[in-house]
Design a protein around this motif. Structure first.
Motif, PDB file in Angstrom:
ATOM      1  N   ASN A   5       0.716  -1.185  -0.073  1.00 20.73           N
ATOM      2  CA  ASN A   5       0.074  -0.108   0.110  1.00 20.73           C
ATOM      3  C   ASN A   5       0.853   1.098   0.009  1.00 20.73           C
ATOM      4  O   ASN A   5       0.391   2.105  -0.726  1.00 20.73           O
ATOM      5  N   GLY A   7       3.830   1.662  -1.157  1.00 19.13           N
ATOM      6  CA  GLY A   7       4.432   1.665  -2.366  1.00 19.13           C
ATOM      7  C   GLY A   7       6.088   1.303  -2.420  1.00 19.13           C
ATOM      8  O   GLY A   7       6.527   1.047  -1.126  1.00 19.13           O
ATOM      9  N   THR A  26       3.403   2.835  -6.624  1.00 23.14           N
ATOM     10  CA  THR A  26       2.191   2.522  -5.627  1.00 23.14           C
ATOM     11  C   THR A  26       1.194   1.603  -6.526  1.00 23.14           C
ATOM     12  O   THR A  26       1.103   1.550  -7.844  1.00 23.14           O
ATOM     13  N   LYS A  27       0.112   0.980  -5.799  1.00 27.01           N
ATOM     14  CA  LYS A  27      -0.951   0.317  -6.449  1.00 27.01           C
ATOM     15  C   LYS A  27      -1.725   1.232  -7.294  1.00 27.01           C
ATOM     16  O   LYS A  27      -2.137   0.783  -8.344  1.00 27.01           O
ATOM     17  N   ALA A  28      -1.769   2.487  -6.940  1.00 25.07           N
ATOM     18  CA  ALA A  28      -2.827   3.381  -7.629  1.00 25.07           C
ATOM     19  C   ALA A  28      -1.926   4.171  -8.971  1.00 25.07           C
ATOM     20  O   ALA A  28      -2.699   4.700  -9.757  1.00 25.07           O
ATOM     21  N   GLY A  29      -0.762   4.092  -9.132  1.00 29.76           N
ATOM     22  CA  GLY A  29       0.078   4.892  -9.977  1.00 29.76           C
ATOM     23  C   GLY A  29       1.469   5.197  -9.617  1.00 29.76           C
ATOM     24  O   GLY A  29       1.938   4.556  -8.723  1.00 29.76           O
ATOM     25  N   THR A  31       4.251   8.401  -8.909  1.00 31.39           N
ATOM     26  CA  THR A  31       4.214   9.931  -8.329  1.00 31.39           C
ATOM     27  C   THR A  31       5.964  10.091  -8.573  1.00 31.39           C
ATOM     28  O   THR A  31       6.645   9.406  -7.999  1.00 31.39           O
ATOM     29  N   ARG A  44       1.233  13.319  -9.508  1.00 30.50           N
ATOM     30  CA  ARG A  44       0.862  11.809  -9.472  1.00 30.50           C
ATOM     31  C   ARG A  44       0.200  11.438 -10.741  1.00 30.50           C
ATOM     32  O   ARG A  44      -0.445  12.533 -11.296  1.00 30.50           O
ATOM     33  N   SER A  46      -1.976   8.263 -12.654  1.00 32.47           N
ATOM     34  CA  SER A  46      -2.858   7.039 -12.448  1.00 32.47           C
ATOM     35  C   SER A  46      -2.065   5.929 -13.386  1.00 32.47           C
ATOM     36  O   SER A  46      -1.466   6.162 -14.399  1.00 32.47           O
ATOM     37  N   TRP A  47      -2.157   4.568 -13.255  1.00 28.60           N
ATOM     38  CA  TRP A  47      -1.508   3.599 -13.881  1.00 28.60           C
ATOM     39  C   TRP A  47      -2.261   3.721 -15.509  1.00 28.60           C
ATOM     40  O   TRP A  47      -1.509   3.681 -16.557  1.00 28.60           O
ATOM     41  N   ASP A  48      -3.567   4.277 -15.728  1.00 27.27           N
ATOM     42  CA  ASP A  48      -4.198   4.216 -17.128  1.00 27.27           C
ATOM     43  C   ASP A  48      -3.415   5.304 -17.612  1.00 27.27           C
ATOM     44  O   ASP A  48      -3.331   5.084 -18.769  1.00 27.27           O
TER      45      ASP A  48
END
Length: 57
Positions: A5, A7, A26-29, A31, A44, A46-48
């Motif tokens: 969590n 990262g 991190t799991k969210a993306g 930074t 930041r 995102s992965w997308d």
């Protein structure tokens, strides 16, 4: 490697050995913290968005 969590944080140095910043995965993306910028003030992505940007290259 499992990303927890909080990262994984990588120090990034230039070819001249000068510290450039930190890259936090991190799991969210991702930074990016240029220089001595703190994690909460970093840029930041995102992965997308990151995947889309990389596929455009």
């Amino acid at each position: 490697m499992d990303v927890k969590n909080k990262g994984v944080e990588f120090d990034v140095y230039g070819n001249d050995g000068k510290f450039r910043g930190d890259c936090i995965i991190t799991k969210a993306g991702i930074t990016w913290c240029e220089g001595k910028v703190r994690r909460e003030n970093g840029v930041r992505v995102s992965w997308d968005k990151f995947i889309s940007w990389m596929n455009e290259q």
